[in-house]
Scaffold this active site. Structure first.
Site, PDB file in Angstrom:
ATOM      1  CG  ASP A 166      29.784 133.993 -31.572  1.00 41.47           C
ATOM      2  OD1 ASP A 166      30.298 133.571 -30.690  1.00 41.47           O
ATOM      3  OD2 ASP A 166      30.278 133.788 -32.933  1.00 41.47           O
ATOM      4  CE  LYS A 186      23.638 134.977 -36.791  1.00 44.15           C
ATOM      5  NZ  LYS A 186      24.931 135.385 -36.566  1.00 44.15           N
ATOM      6  CG  MET A 241      27.818 124.102 -36.515  1.00 43.76           C
ATOM      7  SD  MET A 241      27.507 125.690 -37.609  1.00 43.76           S
ATOM      8  CE  MET A 241      28.728 125.183 -38.929  1.00 43.76           C
TER       9      MET A 241
END
Length: 364
Positions: free
Chosen positions: A144, A166, A277
């Site tokens: 990723d 992602k 996040m």
């Protein structure tokens, strides 16, 4: 394969079945060697199609033929062979002073395996020994965007590389599809590595991937990684715990808004709050903490792009950080730290200074 040696231009003879020797062949090819492969005869070495870029000499049928072949190379790497052939090879290497290396065979099981590897916050030097070993043995790597990938060709020589990463609001490959791809590769007999940023089990959906592998009967292991929840604040000089300031820290995901019940518990716990996040929900978070009783002058830091050359830290208080972040154009990836420990970095505490020096050393 001996780490640290330069095999560029060296002549390497690999002995063993093509399937068992596939990783060894890939490593020496990636290292720039001229590679020769003897795939048989032997109990596990059926006739196979030569690997691209690999020379396939005639299998020696006499001691003299072995002598001639081994005298012409710089290194013999034995992956698998019969005991009598092994003895002939060792004797010939001794006579001609040719290096002899015994290499580990790749898996030849009908079903391969999956290893979830934590790559840390992106800095190569924060990869663990276990992570590098797993990558070195991989046939295929699913990675990723937050994992360290700059030198995948070196860490996983010859392995196929597939980006399943992602970005916020954009999933090029949905999670379930990525899981199906990993399982399919393992069921085809391949050694699979899923390289993830940070630690696979800290908001990395590693648990879901383990469940998917187990449901399909695929062997799966996990190699923990350095989590950005601790390492990135440290890179900015912020320890998540500090004697006489706090003895606890809580890591939360800011991917979705946090409920008032959860915020109430966070305020009541005290200690350091680390939010991953959390840029998209920052305003809601600080407003909720303020409304539910956290003091408005609580120090807050936002550390963007931890350990990258353009790492940036924005410092403020609970009542000002949202406006400061908007003015500074703060973007993900970033780690938000809320708590009195943030003041250590801001005020030049000796402990924070030591951490900054260590982080600077790692980043060079």
């Amino acid at each position: 394969m001996s780490a640290g040696l330069d095999f560029s231009g060296k002549r390497v003879l690999v002995v063993g079945g093509a399937h068992a020797a596939r990783r060894v062949l890939a490593r020496y090819l990636a290292a720039g060697a001229t590679v020769y492969h003897l795939a048989g005869p032997g109990p596990h070495s059926p006739a196979v199609r030569p690997a691209p870029g690999v020379h396939t000499p005639v299998f020696p049928r006499s001691v003299g033929a072995w002598d001639a072949l081994i005298a012409a190379v710089d290194l013999v790497a034995v992956v698998e062979t019969t005991p009598p052939t092994d003895a002939v090879i060792a004797a010939a290497c001794g006579r001609h002073r040719t290096w002899l290396s015994r290499e580990t065979a790749a898996s030849t099981a009908p079903i391969g395996s999956v290893t979830l590897v934590g790559g840390g916050p992106g800095l190569e030097s924060l990869l663990t020994v276990g992570a590098l070993a797993a990558l070195n043995a991989a046939d295929i790597v699913y990675y990723d965007r937050l994992g360290p990938t700059d030198r995948l060709d070196v860490w996983a020589p010859g392995a196929e590389q597939i980006d399943v990463g992602k970005a916020p609001g954009h999933h090029a490959i949905p999670q379930r599809d990525a899981e199906r791809m990993m399982v399919a590769s393992a069921l085809a007999g391949l050694t699979v590595v899923r390289l993830k940023g940070g630690d696979p089990f800290v908001f990395g959906r590693g648990g879901e991937e383990v469940i998917a592998c187990r449901a399909a009967g695929v062997p799966v292991t996990v190699i923990s990684g350095v989590t950005s929840a601790i390492a990135v604040p440290a890179a900015a000089g912020i320890p998540v715990t500090h004697r006489e300031i706090t003895r606890m820290f809580t890591v939360i995901s800011g991917h979705a808004p946090i409920s008032d019940t959860e915020l109430t518990h966070l305020v009541g716990l005290g200690g350091t709050i680390v939010v991953l996040m959390g840029i998209g929900t920052l305003q809601q978070l600080v407003a909720g903490l303020t409304r539910l009783g956290m003091r408005t002058d609580m120090p807050v830091a936002i550390v963007e792009r931890g350990f990258a050359h353009d790492q940036r830290t924005t410092l403020g208080r609970l009542d000002s950080i949202a406006a400061l972040a908007a003015h500074a154009g703060v973007r993900s990836p970033a780690v938000v730290v809320i708590g009195d420990v943030v003041a250590l970095a801001a005020h030049g505490d000796d402990t924070a200074a030591d951490l900054l020096r260590e982080a600077a050393t790692l980043a060079t």
